[in-house]
Design a protein around this motif. Structure first.
Motif, PDB file in Angstrom:
ATOM      1  N   ILE A 527     -19.561  72.921 -34.470  1.00 37.55           N
ATOM      2  CA  ILE A 527     -18.620  73.247 -35.532  1.00 37.55           C
ATOM      3  C   ILE A 527     -17.839  72.163 -35.933  1.00 37.55           C
ATOM      4  N   VAL A 528     -17.472  71.339 -34.809  1.00 36.05           N
ATOM      5  CA  VAL A 528     -16.631  70.262 -34.934  1.00 36.05           C
ATOM      6  C   VAL A 528     -17.670  69.147 -35.789  1.00 36.05           C
ATOM      7  N   ASP A 529     -18.741  68.985 -34.950  1.00 34.99           N
ATOM      8  CA  ASP A 529     -19.890  68.212 -35.774  1.00 34.99           C
ATOM      9  C   ASP A 529     -20.053  68.382 -36.993  1.00 34.99           C
ATOM     10  N   SER A 530     -20.285  69.524 -37.411  1.00 45.56           N
ATOM     11  CA  SER A 530     -20.462  70.139 -38.861  1.00 45.56           C
ATOM     12  C   SER A 530     -19.576  69.410 -39.656  1.00 45.56           C
ATOM     13  N   GLY A 531     -18.239  69.642 -39.451  1.00 49.33           N
ATOM     14  CA  GLY A 531     -17.028  68.933 -40.334  1.00 49.33           C
ATOM     15  C   GLY A 531     -17.073  67.493 -40.167  1.00 49.33           C
ATOM     16  N   LYS A 532     -17.509  66.981 -39.124  1.00 49.91           N
ATOM     17  CA  LYS A 532     -17.428  65.521 -38.920  1.00 49.91           C
ATOM     18  C   LYS A 532     -18.595  65.022 -40.072  1.00 49.91           C
ATOM     19  N   ASN A 533     -19.630  65.835 -40.213  1.00 48.97           N
ATOM     20  CA  ASN A 533     -20.721  65.194 -40.931  1.00 48.97           C
ATOM     21  C   ASN A 533     -19.982  65.040 -42.498  1.00 48.97           C
ATOM     22  N   TRP A 534     -19.369  66.298 -42.822  1.00 52.61           N
ATOM     23  CA  TRP A 534     -18.689  66.128 -44.039  1.00 52.61           C
ATOM     24  C   TRP A 534     -17.822  64.828 -44.251  1.00 52.61           C
ATOM     25  N   PHE A 535     -16.902  64.837 -43.202  1.00 52.51           N
ATOM     26  CA  PHE A 535     -16.065  63.714 -43.228  1.00 52.51           C
ATOM     27  C   PHE A 535     -16.644  62.263 -43.409  1.00 52.51           C
ATOM     28  N   GLN A 536     -17.775  62.160 -42.536  1.00 54.20           N
ATOM     29  CA  GLN A 536     -18.405  60.989 -42.507  1.00 54.20           C
ATOM     30  C   GLN A 536     -19.041  60.690 -43.885  1.00 54.20           C
ATOM     31  N   LYS A 537     -19.346  61.677 -44.716  1.00 55.96           N
ATOM     32  CA  LYS A 537     -19.756  61.480 -46.212  1.00 55.96           C
ATOM     33  C   LYS A 537     -18.814  60.917 -46.899  1.00 55.96           C
ATOM     34  N   TRP A 538     -17.403  61.291 -46.559  1.00 56.75           N
ATOM     35  CA  TRP A 538     -16.429  61.047 -47.664  1.00 56.75           C
ATOM     36  C   TRP A 538     -15.870  59.542 -47.250  1.00 56.75           C
ATOM     37  N   ILE A 539     -16.085  59.244 -45.686  1.00 59.16           N
ATOM     38  CA  ILE A 539     -15.769  57.993 -45.520  1.00 59.16           C
ATOM     39  C   ILE A 539     -16.653  56.930 -46.031  1.00 59.16           C
ATOM     40  N   LEU A 540     -17.932  57.476 -45.937  1.00 59.30           N
ATOM     41  CA  LEU A 540     -19.041  56.444 -46.765  1.00 59.30           C
ATOM     42  C   LEU A 540     -18.749  56.104 -48.027  1.00 59.30           C
ATOM     43  N   GLU A 541     -18.495  57.126 -48.958  1.00 62.72           N
ATOM     44  CA  GLU A 541     -18.094  57.096 -50.211  1.00 62.72           C
ATOM     45  C   GLU A 541     -16.807  56.175 -50.377  1.00 62.72           C
ATOM     46  N   GLU A 542     -15.986  56.250 -49.485  1.00 60.23           N
ATOM     47  CA  GLU A 542     -14.681  55.544 -49.674  1.00 60.23           C
ATOM     48  C   GLU A 542     -14.743  54.051 -49.223  1.00 60.23           C
ATOM     49  N   PHE A 543     -15.463  53.937 -48.111  1.00 62.39           N
ATOM     50  CA  PHE A 543     -15.739  52.537 -47.498  1.00 62.39           C
ATOM     51  C   PHE A 543     -16.931  51.788 -47.626  1.00 62.39           C
ATOM     52  N   GLY A 544     -17.985  52.481 -47.807  1.00 55.71           N
ATOM     53  CA  GLY A 544     -19.346  52.070 -47.847  1.00 55.71           C
ATOM     54  C   GLY A 544     -19.777  51.456 -46.593  1.00 55.71           C
ATOM     55  N   ASP A 545     -20.366  50.240 -46.674  1.00 53.39           N
ATOM     56  CA  ASP A 545     -20.944  49.449 -45.451  1.00 53.39           C
ATOM     57  C   ASP A 545     -19.988  49.042 -44.498  1.00 53.39           C
ATOM     58  N   VAL A 546     -18.709  49.298 -44.866  1.00 54.29           N
ATOM     59  CA  VAL A 546     -17.643  48.693 -44.100  1.00 54.29           C
ATOM     60  C   VAL A 546     -17.665  49.306 -42.514  1.00 54.29           C
ATOM     61  N   ILE A 547     -18.125  50.428 -42.584  1.00 56.00           N
ATOM     62  CA  ILE A 547     -18.511  51.284 -41.373  1.00 56.00           C
ATOM     63  C   ILE A 547     -19.691  51.220 -40.436  1.00 56.00           C
ATOM     64  N   GLY A 548     -19.817  51.474 -39.427  1.00 55.08           N
ATOM     65  CA  GLY A 548     -21.077  51.287 -38.752  1.00 55.08           C
ATOM     66  C   GLY A 548     -21.084  52.475 -37.755  1.00 55.08           C
ATOM     67  N   ALA A 549     -22.364  52.403 -36.912  1.00 58.60           N
ATOM     68  CA  ALA A 549     -22.834  53.551 -36.088  1.00 58.60           C
ATOM     69  C   ALA A 549     -21.514  53.744 -35.112  1.00 58.60           C
ATOM     70  N   ASP A 550     -20.605  52.885 -34.650  1.00 56.30           N
ATOM     71  CA  ASP A 550     -19.669  53.138 -33.948  1.00 56.30           C
ATOM     72  C   ASP A 550     -18.371  53.159 -34.236  1.00 56.30           C
ATOM     73  N   PHE A 551     -18.456  53.924 -35.695  1.00 51.75           N
ATOM     74  CA  PHE A 551     -17.143  54.310 -36.372  1.00 51.75           C
ATOM     75  C   PHE A 551     -16.410  55.078 -35.515  1.00 51.75           C
ATOM     76  N   TYR A 552     -16.736  56.120 -35.173  1.00 53.37           N
ATOM     77  CA  TYR A 552     -15.892  57.156 -34.322  1.00 53.37           C
ATOM     78  C   TYR A 552     -15.589  56.617 -32.903  1.00 53.37           C
TER      79      TYR A 552
END
Length: 735
Positions: A527-552
């Protein structure tokens, strides 16, 4: 790593690998029991045994004797003979005896190694011949030289026991440490002196051995028995002087001191009860104790039966162990029944405790919290000792790695909750000794009935023993019949003669029950992971390629594990604040799971002085928010601390550093932020135990601020709240 040990391991695996009954040795170059087991199985295969085992038993010894006991000039040189010699030489290298080569040839070097072991162990025959008992001695990890922290006098005793009684006892350790093998050798010695036939000696104390135990006193002529008694006294930490077989006044004084310690009549005469107390963890199981424990409710008639039988203290359970289905905890009105009969109560805590996997720091904290809550609910007075159960044959490494961290957490948690109660331990002698030495326990309730436990064989009574459980009996008649464990009471803990139940709120949360921990991990993490998926999408929209696989910084699974680690603290906080644990658990699990490299960068800016504040720590809290929430709590009398100013840079820095470096402070502050948001800002009831779905979502949202994103925070994380609450509710029902 030892190169010769590695060579032995590689050889035995190459020659015997794949054969039925063989278990490969670890190819590490480090000696150990697993390598000895592999060598033992290899020998059994060479001797033609079809059923192999780790131990060198009577069947192996008979097969080896039939093949022919090895000595120089009398060893077959065929492949079988060479392999049997190589197995022996391999064992020698693993035990630190150098045979002069791993050759398969029985030469002078191998003979010298045999003589050295015979000498080290104290055996009377030192001829270099590999008798069955000698081969067996090489195929164990037992040491025959004084090892670290060993006692030379115990080694003296061990070597003498080997010298006189090895034919029945086998070759036992001679390392200076009293242990299971030494205890058995001592009993074999007694059985030999009693005239029991070698074939019927067992190394354990049974009816025949008991019936033949002599009574010894000053001037006794039974020198060998006196010497064995001196050994038994010494390993129980009562020094009788020289091991000379003379029962003089000094030995009498030692016997008297020992009798006082184990609560026998102190007359200085070594009769059957004194012998048994020195040899067996029960002592004389027919002794009548003055304490008992039971899983049965003590009714007025049962209480009277206990009183009539001479009992003074009753051990009863604070909670149930749900896995057993037994209702063994103290029942309503039961304490009054016990006190009315003039008896006292000693509380015991046990939910599981039946194997090593149960014991760890997290579970210790949870057990401490649950026990403390239950004891306060019953009204047990300050200074009461609560005994926590270690109810299995715990081994030395399990004490070190599991039990001691568990009890360290219990002691720490008791202190955090006010230090009202003392920590006791129920278990075998060894675990009681180790827990006392570590400073974690006040008293030991010894599970003496478990005479075969490794932790009871070869260990004296702990110096702080309070109760010694020696037999299970039934007393009383009619309505007064009750089955009890009969215990000897040392007088160190007299139990409690009264309780003072106070006002106690119902429906508060408890620590998560042990059976639900894996279920919480399995259900909440996705359940936490499913919420993180939404949060990851928002982060991608906000910061684009700035983040990577080791973001969390951590996975959802790790975040939930972190939440479980703080279950005891969360339980304490929510009971104090009258709120559901699920509020804090939700915030901690979510914020820990989405903590990321950007948060780390912001924290570094604050540390470097470029920023004054950032959301930080496990629950990602701004210092300014923490000051406001804690200030509200202090202003309203909920929290006793100075009210700080969120606009003051010094105040901000002090609180930010506390939030950043102290996880417990951070989690505690999260509780106050939630309480402030719900009660102070939203105007909801101060009792947060029965909030509606709408109020729960709004409280979670307010933790994240205001506006659409905060609302979304509350809606999304409500699913996490529900998942935690499912198991919190089950844990409440179990209490």
């Amino acid at each position: 790593m030892d190169a010769m040990v590695l060579q032995v391991q590689q050889w035995v695996n190459t020659i015997y690998g794949g054969r039925n009954g063989f278990v490969p040795a670890p190819e590490t170059g480090n000696t150990g029991w697993s390598t000895m087991y592999s060598l033992t199985r290899a020998l059994q295969l060479e001797l033609g045994l079809t059923s192999t085992a780790d131990n060198f038993g009577s069947g192996t010894e008979a097969a080896y004797k039939s093949w022919g006991e090895m000595e120089i000039g009398n060893v077959p040189t065929n492949l079988k003979g060479q392999n049997i010699v190589k197995i022996l030489q391999g064992a020698m290298y693993c035990k630190g005896y150098n045979p002069g080569g791993f050759t398969g040839t029985f030469g002078e070097g191998t003979k010298a190694a045999v003589i050295k072991l015979q000498t080290d162990a104290g055996l009377p025959i030192r001829d270099g011949k590999v008798y069955g008992y000698v081969y067996k001695a090489f195929l164990t990890m037992d040491a025959y030289v004084l090892t670290m922290d060993g006692d030379p006098r115990i080694r003296e005793m061990q070597r003498d026991l080997n010298y006189k009684y090895f034919r029945t006892s086998g070759v036992q350790p001679a390392d200076g440490h009293y242990q299971r093998g030494t205890n058995k050798a001592l009993i074999y010695g007694i059985q030999t002196e009693e005239g029991i036939a070698p074939g019927t000696q067992t190394g354990s104390v049974g009816p025949t051995t008991i019936s033949l135990l002599p009574t010894l006193g000053v001037g006794s002529s039974k020198t060998n028995f006196v010497k064995l008694l001196q050994y038994a006294l010494y390993v129980n930490n009562f020094d009788p002087g020289d091991f000379d077989g003379q029962f003089d006044t000094s030995v009498k004084d030692t016997v008297t001191s020992f009798q006082r310690f184990v609560m026998l009549d102190a007359d200085g005469i070594a009769g059957k009860q004194t012998w048994l107390s020195a040899l067996v963890s029960t002592g004389d199981p027919n002794r009548k104790g003055t304490a008992c424990d039971c899983i049965t409710e003590v009714t007025p008639s049962r209480a009277q039966s206990l009183k009539n039988a001479g009992y003074k203290t009753v051990g009863r359970y604070l909670t149930n162990a749900s896995a057993t289905g037994l209702n063994k905890k103290i029942q309503p009105g039961e304490l009054e029944n016990i006190f009315a009969a003039g008896l006292t109560v000693s509380p015991i805590f046990q939910t599981y405790g039946g194997d090593a996997s149960y014991f760890n720091q997290r579970q210790g904290a949870a057990d401490a919290t649950a026990a403390y809550i239950a004891a306060e609910k019953y009204g047990f007075e300050e200074g009461t000792t609560i005994y926590f159960a270690v109810d299995f044959d715990v081994l030395g490494h399990q004490i070190t790695n599991n039990v001691l961290p568990h009890f360290s957490a219990i002691k720490s948690e008791f202190a955090s909750m006010g230090g009202k109660y003392k920590v006791g331990i129920y278990g075998p002698r060894a675990v009681g000794i180790r827990a006392q030495e570590a400073g974690y326990t006040e008293y030991t309730f010894v599970s003496g009935m478990s005479t075969g436990f490794s932790g009871n064989l070869g260990y004296p009574l702990p110096p702080n023993w309070s109760f010694d459980q020696i037999s299970t009996i039934t007393i009383g008649t009619g309505d007064g019949v009750i089955n009890i464990d009969n215990n000897i009471n040392s007088g160190r803990d007299s139990g409690q003669s009264s309780v003072t139940p106070g006002q106690y709120l119902d429906d508060l949360d408890y620590p998560l029950s042990f059976p639900y921990i894996n279920a919480v991990q399995n259900e909440v993490s996705p359940i936490v992971d499913s919420g993180k998926n939404w949060f990851q999408k928002w982060i991608l929209e906000e910061f684009g390629d700035v983040i990577g696989a080791d973001f969390y910084l951590r996975s959802a699974n790790d975040a939930v594990e972190r939440t479980l680690d703080y279950d005891a603290l969360i339980t304490r906080l929510t009971r104090k604040l009258q709120m559901r644990k699920s509020f804090i658990q939700t915030v901690l699990a979510w914020e820990s799971s989405v903590e990321n490299v950007l948060d780390t960068a912001k924290d570094l800016l604050v540390i470097g002085g470029g920023e004054t504040d950032s959301s930080t720590g496990p629950c990602q809290i701004f210092a300014s928010t923490a000051i406001k929430a804690r200030g509200w709590a202090a202003y309203n009398g909920y929290l006793d601390e100075q009210i700080l100013d969120p606009s003051n840079p010094v105040h901000l820095r002090v609180i930010w550093e506390a939030l950043n470096t102290n996880p417990s402070y951070n989690i505690e502050t999260a509780a106050w932020v939630l309480k402030w948001g719900a009660v102070g800002l939203l105007g909801y009831s101060i009792n947060m135990l029965d909030y509606s779905e709408e109020e729960i979502k709004a409280t979670l949202a307010r933790y994240n601020g205001t506006g659409d994103k905060a609302t979304e925070y509350g809606e999304r994380n409500y699913a996490i709240y529900q998942a935690f609450e499912k198991y919190n509710e089950l844990s409440r029902l179990g209490n």
